[in-house]
Design an enzyme around this catalytic site. Structure first.
Site, mmCIF file in Angstrom:
data_model
loop_
_atom_site.group_PDB
_atom_site.id
_atom_site.type_symbol
_atom_site.label_atom_id
_atom_site.label_comp_id
_atom_site.label_asym_id
_atom_site.label_seq_id
_atom_site.Cartn_x
_atom_site.Cartn_y
_atom_site.Cartn_z
ATOM 1 N N HIS A 78 -12.082 5.262 8.410
ATOM 2 C CA HIS A 78 -12.277 4.323 9.520
ATOM 3 C C HIS A 78 -12.012 4.981 10.871
ATOM 4 O O HIS A 78 -12.502 4.511 11.895
ATOM 5 C CB HIS A 78 -11.459 3.038 9.321
ATOM 6 C CG HIS A 78 -10.012 3.130 9.671
ATOM 7 N ND1 HIS A 78 -9.016 3.302 8.731
ATOM 8 C CD2 HIS A 78 -9.379 3.051 10.869
ATOM 9 C CE1 HIS A 78 -7.841 3.322 9.341
ATOM 10 N NE2 HIS A 78 -8.026 3.177 10.635
ATOM 11 N N ASP B 172 -10.992 4.790 1.900
ATOM 12 C CA ASP B 172 -10.810 5.096 3.323
ATOM 13 C C ASP B 172 -10.345 6.540 3.543
ATOM 14 O O ASP B 172 -9.180 6.789 3.833
ATOM 15 C CB ASP B 172 -9.803 4.097 3.914
ATOM 16 C CG ASP B 172 -9.743 4.152 5.431
ATOM 17 O OD1 ASP B 172 -10.599 4.823 6.037
ATOM 18 O OD2 ASP B 172 -8.834 3.522 6.001
ATOM 19 N N SER C 40 -3.162 6.080 11.489
ATOM 20 C CA SER C 40 -4.184 6.142 10.443
ATOM 21 C C SER C 40 -4.573 7.569 10.103
ATOM 22 O O SER C 40 -4.712 8.425 10.985
ATOM 23 C CB SER C 40 -5.425 5.372 10.865
ATOM 24 O OG SER C 40 -5.222 4.016 10.619
HETATM 25 N N1 ARG Z 1 -5.539 0.971 10.823
HETATM 26 C C1 ARG Z 1 -4.444 1.550 11.530
HETATM 27 C C2 ARG Z 1 -4.922 2.714 12.375
HETATM 28 O O1 ARG Z 1 -6.111 2.799 12.613
HETATM 29 C C3 ARG Z 1 -3.301 1.882 10.608
HETATM 30 C C4 ARG Z 1 -2.577 0.668 10.251
HETATM 31 C C5 ARG Z 1 -1.474 0.912 9.286
HETATM 32 N N2 ARG Z 1 -0.706 -0.283 9.250
HETATM 33 C C6 ARG Z 1 0.384 -0.475 8.529
HETATM 34 N N3 ARG Z 1 1.030 -1.591 8.695
HETATM 35 N N4 ARG Z 1 0.835 0.439 7.705
HETATM 36 O O2 ARG Z 1 -4.169 3.468 12.938
#
Ligand code: ARG
Length: 285
Positions: free
Chosen positions: A83, A136, A233
């Site tokens: 992503h 992902d 992420s």
């Molecule tokens: N989707 C988030 C990003 O793009 C990461 C989120 C991780 N969240 C969590 N509560 N562990 O950085």
């Protein structure tokens, strides 16, 4: 893709709002979350496999363009989240980002330590599913090799490091509060691998994603408090000295009852193991 769009854009939105001085409405953390929420500063020499994924062109130069995190699994191979490289995040395909790079050996993003290495190729898992968040991961090829000492081994299927209760560390330069507070320095948080049932109950589908035990790892603390967050992420989840997960998604950050969800590294090996560079990294440490 819609939910991914909203979630993935959290960071660029924060930056845009900050730049324009527009108050940004974000979901308020349920508790006073502190992470990598609940984390502590680390020097990158303690986790040389942790690299920043960056583009100053897309994300600005304040923090060297960092927008995601990667894990070095071969001397010229870095894993990150699929992503992170979506058009919703980059505004284009990854090959159209002229300065897509990884930054190795730099704890403080505002310093000039370490090396910035150009990404010469990006392979995004074509089966990544933006609705469930299944699959992902993406594989970045580097224009220059890192030392072998920077490579972390990947835990294969059946590795004891995946057992619930195992202590793990997650690394990143992401939000430390859940309210858009991005640190200059690398941080880590101590979490545990949690039973799949906890994430299956927390994420049955229809919300941020659906927890799939075959391709994801559930980790955090039952009582919340320690977790990855936006901007982390793609970052490494390490247990027993091996890479077991990549930061992928969650509901908020560090909330009790909403653990972090990670891409399961053994599933990356299953899908992308034929790629020689990934194979080179597997089991090498
Ligand atoms: N989707 C988030 C990003 O793009 C990461 C989120 C991780 N969240 C969590 N509560 N562990 O950085």
């Amino acid at each position: 893709m819609r939910r991914t769009f909203v979630r993935a854009l959290a960071r660029p939105l924060v930056l845009a709002a900050a730049a324009a001085a527009i108050p940004l409405v974000t979901a308020a953390p349920a508790a006073a979350d502190r992470v990598v929420v609940g984390g502590f500063p680390v020097d990158v020499s303690q986790s040389p496999w942790t690299v920043a994924v960056s583009s100053r062109d897309r994300f600005g130069g304040t923090r060297a363009g960092q927008f995601c995190v990667g894990a070095v699994v071969g001397r010229s191979t870095v894993l990150t989240a699929a992503h992170c490289l979506s058009p919703e995040v980059l505004g284009s395909t990854p090959d159209q980002v002229s300065d897509l790079s990884v930054i190795a050996g730099r704890t403080d993003l505002t310093s000039s330590h370490g090396r910035e290495i150009a990404v010469s190729g990006a392979w995004v898992n074509p089966d990544y599913d933006g609705d469930t968040n299944d699959g992902d991961f993406a594989v970045l090829s580097l224009a220059e090799a890192l030392p072998a000492s920077a490579v972390i081994g990947m835990a294969g299927a059946g590795d004891p490091a995946y057992a619930p209760g195992t202590r793990a560390l997650v690394y990143g330069w992401g939000d430390v509060t859940g309210a858009g507070d991005y640190p200059r320095g690398l941080r880590a948080a101590r979490v545990r691998v949690l039973p799949d049932t906890l994430c299956e109950e927390a994420y049955p589908g229809g919300g941020e994603g659906r927890y799939l035990a075959d391709s994801m790892v559930c980790a955090g603390e039952r009582e919340g408090g320690r977790d990855a967050c936006q901007g982390d992420s793609g970052g490494p989840l390490v247990a027993q000295g091996k890479l077991i997960g990549l930061v992928s998604w969650g509901n908020g950050c560090g909330r009790a009852g909403s653990p972090g969800v990670y891409t399961r590294v053994s599933d990356i090996i299953r899908i992308a193991g034929w790629r020689s560079a990934v194979r080179e990294g597997a089991g090498s440490g």
